[in-house]
Write an enzyme that holds these catalytic residues in place. Sequence first.
Site, PDB file in Angstrom:
ATOM      1  N   LYS A 245       0.819  -1.230   0.000  1.00 35.00           N
ATOM      2  CA  LYS A 245       0.000   0.000   0.000  1.00 35.00           C
ATOM      3  C   LYS A 245       0.844   1.268   0.000  1.00 35.00           C
ATOM      4  O   LYS A 245       0.460   2.275  -0.573  1.00 35.00           O
ATOM      5  CB  LYS A 245      -0.928   0.019   1.217  1.00 35.00           C
ATOM      6  CG  LYS A 245      -1.975  -1.063   1.203  1.00 35.00           C
ATOM      7  CD  LYS A 245      -2.883  -0.922   2.418  1.00 35.00           C
ATOM      8  CE  LYS A 245      -3.752  -2.145   2.578  1.00 35.00           C
ATOM      9  NZ  LYS A 245      -4.762  -1.993   3.632  1.00 35.00           N
TER      10      LYS A 245
ATOM     11  N   ASP B 222      -9.704   2.211   2.172  1.00 31.21           N
ATOM     12  CA  ASP B 222      -9.682   1.688   3.555  1.00 31.21           C
ATOM     13  C   ASP B 222     -10.246   2.688   4.560  1.00 31.21           C
ATOM     14  O   ASP B 222     -10.992   2.322   5.470  1.00 31.21           O
ATOM     15  CB  ASP B 222      -8.243   1.384   3.993  1.00 31.21           C
ATOM     16  CG  ASP B 222      -7.682   0.142   3.327  1.00 31.21           C
ATOM     17  OD1 ASP B 222      -8.456  -0.779   3.016  1.00 31.21           O
ATOM     18  OD2 ASP B 222      -6.451   0.106   3.115  1.00 31.21           O
TER      19      ASP B 222
ATOM     20  N   ALA C  80      -0.391   1.797  16.073  1.00 28.75           N
ATOM     21  CA  ALA C  80       0.027   2.965  15.278  1.00 28.75           C
ATOM     22  C   ALA C  80       0.852   2.507  14.076  1.00 28.75           C
ATOM     23  O   ALA C  80       1.769   3.183  13.638  1.00 28.75           O
ATOM     24  CB  ALA C  80       0.806   3.949  16.139  1.00 28.75           C
ATOM     25  N   GLY C  81       0.511   1.315  13.545  1.00 32.01           N
ATOM     26  CA  GLY C  81       1.112   0.849  12.292  1.00 32.01           C
ATOM     27  C   GLY C  81       0.314   1.468  11.144  1.00 32.01           C
ATOM     28  O   GLY C  81      -0.311   2.519  11.304  1.00 32.01           O
TER      29      GLY C  81
ATOM     30  N   ALA D 298      -2.505   0.466   9.612  1.00 36.49           N
ATOM     31  CA  ALA D 298      -3.948   0.521   9.857  1.00 36.49           C
ATOM     32  C   ALA D 298      -4.269   1.532  10.962  1.00 36.49           C
ATOM     33  O   ALA D 298      -5.248   2.276  10.877  1.00 36.49           O
ATOM     34  CB  ALA D 298      -4.469  -0.864  10.235  1.00 36.49           C
TER      35      ALA D 298
ATOM     36  N   TYR E  39     -10.886  -9.704  11.803  1.00 36.96           N
ATOM     37  CA  TYR E  39     -12.168 -10.378  11.536  1.00 36.96           C
ATOM     38  C   TYR E  39     -12.028 -11.906  11.558  1.00 36.96           C
ATOM     39  O   TYR E  39     -13.016 -12.619  11.500  1.00 36.96           O
ATOM     40  CB  TYR E  39     -12.759  -9.919  10.195  1.00 36.96           C
ATOM     41  CG  TYR E  39     -11.806 -10.036   9.035  1.00 36.96           C
ATOM     42  CD1 TYR E  39     -11.062  -8.937   8.617  1.00 36.96           C
ATOM     43  CD2 TYR E  39     -11.628 -11.249   8.382  1.00 36.96           C
ATOM     44  CE1 TYR E  39     -10.172  -9.041   7.570  1.00 36.96           C
ATOM     45  CE2 TYR E  39     -10.738 -11.358   7.324  1.00 36.96           C
ATOM     46  CZ  TYR E  39     -10.013 -10.255   6.921  1.00 36.96           C
ATOM     47  OH  TYR E  39      -9.123 -10.368   5.884  1.00 36.96           O
TER      48      TYR E  39
HETATM   49  P1  ATR Z   1      -0.912  -2.897   9.678  1.00 39.20           P
HETATM   50  O1  ATR Z   1      -0.644  -2.247   8.362  1.00 39.20           O
HETATM   51  O2  ATR Z   1      -1.857  -4.073   9.604  1.00 39.20           O
HETATM   52  O3  ATR Z   1      -1.298  -1.891  10.701  1.00 39.20           O
HETATM   53  P2  ATR Z   1       1.726  -2.887  10.852  1.00 39.20           P
HETATM   54  O4  ATR Z   1       1.983  -1.565  10.240  1.00 39.20           O
HETATM   55  O5  ATR Z   1       2.799  -3.919  10.845  1.00 39.20           O
HETATM   56  O6  ATR Z   1       0.479  -3.580  10.144  1.00 39.20           O
HETATM   57  O7  ATR Z   1       1.227  -2.617  12.350  1.00 39.20           O
HETATM   58  C1  ATR Z   1       1.006  -3.640  13.287  1.00 39.20           C
HETATM   59  C2  ATR Z   1       0.541  -3.030  14.593  1.00 39.20           C
HETATM   60  O8  ATR Z   1       0.349  -4.059  15.559  1.00 39.20           O
HETATM   61  C3  ATR Z   1       1.520  -2.052  15.215  1.00 39.20           C
HETATM   62  O9  ATR Z   1       0.807  -1.085  15.963  1.00 39.20           O
HETATM   63  C4  ATR Z   1       2.341  -2.980  16.118  1.00 39.20           C
HETATM   64  O10 ATR Z   1       3.020  -2.337  17.173  1.00 39.20           O
HETATM   65  P3  ATR Z   1       4.506  -1.758  16.924  1.00 39.20           P
HETATM   66  O11 ATR Z   1       4.309  -0.449  16.215  1.00 39.20           O
HETATM   67  O12 ATR Z   1       5.071  -1.597  18.289  1.00 39.20           O
HETATM   68  O13 ATR Z   1       5.233  -2.768  16.078  1.00 39.20           O
HETATM   69  C5  ATR Z   1       1.236  -3.841  16.677  1.00 39.20           C
HETATM   70  N1  ATR Z   1       1.751  -5.117  17.176  1.00 39.20           N
HETATM   71  C6  ATR Z   1       2.173  -6.160  16.422  1.00 39.20           C
HETATM   72  N2  ATR Z   1       2.595  -7.164  17.227  1.00 39.20           N
HETATM   73  C7  ATR Z   1       2.450  -6.725  18.508  1.00 39.20           C
HETATM   74  C8  ATR Z   1       2.727  -7.298  19.802  1.00 39.20           C
HETATM   75  N3  ATR Z   1       3.219  -8.521  19.922  1.00 39.20           N
HETATM   76  N4  ATR Z   1       2.434  -6.549  20.887  1.00 39.20           N
HETATM   77  C9  ATR Z   1       1.925  -5.310  20.785  1.00 39.20           C
HETATM   78  N5  ATR Z   1       1.654  -4.723  19.590  1.00 39.20           N
HETATM   79  C10 ATR Z   1       1.924  -5.412  18.474  1.00 39.20           C
END
Ligand code: ATR
Length: 262
Positions: free
Chosen positions: A47, A88, A114-115, A117, A205
């Site tokens: 994306k 989205d 805060a990734g 999505a 989901y």
């Molecule tokens: P997406 O595009 O689906 O949002 P992403 O950008 O990889 O995917 O974001 C994943 C999110 O899940 C982030 O907020 C991530 O936290 P970090 O920014 O600290 O990486 C969170 N996340 C993933 N695994 C996690 C875990 N084990 N504990 C807490 N947060 C997690």
Amino acid sequence: MHNAAFAKLGLNWRYLAFEVDPKNLRAAIEGARTMNFAGLNFTVPHKLLAMDMVDALDASAKKFGAVNTIKFEAARNGKCRAIGFNTDADAIITALDEDLKIRLRGAKVLLLGAGGAGRTAALRLAMAQVAELFLVNRTRSKAEVVAREIKKRCPSVKVSIGYPKTKIDLLLNATSLGLKPSDPSPLDETKFSLKQTRAVYDMIYRPAETRLLAAAKKSGCKTANGLGMLLYQGAKAFEIWTGKRAPVPVMRLALEKNIYDR
Ligand code: ATR
């Protein structure tokens, strides 16, 4: 859901899934253009990469800095242009409205994640004029970046990092925690009680009920999972490609059948 929609509308179109290595994304887009595809959808991590691989960005893609949909369209010079869209962000609002009947304007929202999505959700909620956003993320610095962006773009929205001390209207999970059955809840219940929120939306989901949603239900919250978001981003993409109104109920049924085997 797209194939069910094409069938419903009698369109001889097909929606197919391809796994593309990010390093080949540009070539894949060019291949699709050359083969006269009507359009494309992307998921993570494409994306963001696709932003630089289209001929023009629709306002939706510019606003959120991510492209999840391309439409190939004929240009005046006989060539074909790739236009990038983001479907989205608006899908979040439609799904929240339909599934939780939440009035976002003036609402207080706790957003986990805060990734990609999470950032899109935070920005879109701010644009919907929520009153206050609380951002929580494992990596605090990423939440801080999102908070700064919101302060700049939507200065009337109050943003803070960390759990709220007061009651809120909505808790939204945009982390990937909950996808695996072994995952802990994304919410630290020692810092925030589910009794303090009216509603909980989990963007996940599958499974249909995450640990977070099960706990939220027990606490008496209104709950919904991310199926509506998946549905409405797809319905919008369908309309962009075909120029026809998406048969949403048919698409929803197809999703439920394929995802939950109902
Ligand atoms: P997406 O595009 O689906 O949002 P992403 O950008 O990889 O995917 O974001 C994943 C999110 O899940 C982030 O907020 C991530 O936290 P970090 O920014 O600290 O990486 C969170 N996340 C993933 N695994 C996690 C875990 N084990 N504990 C807490 N947060 C997690």
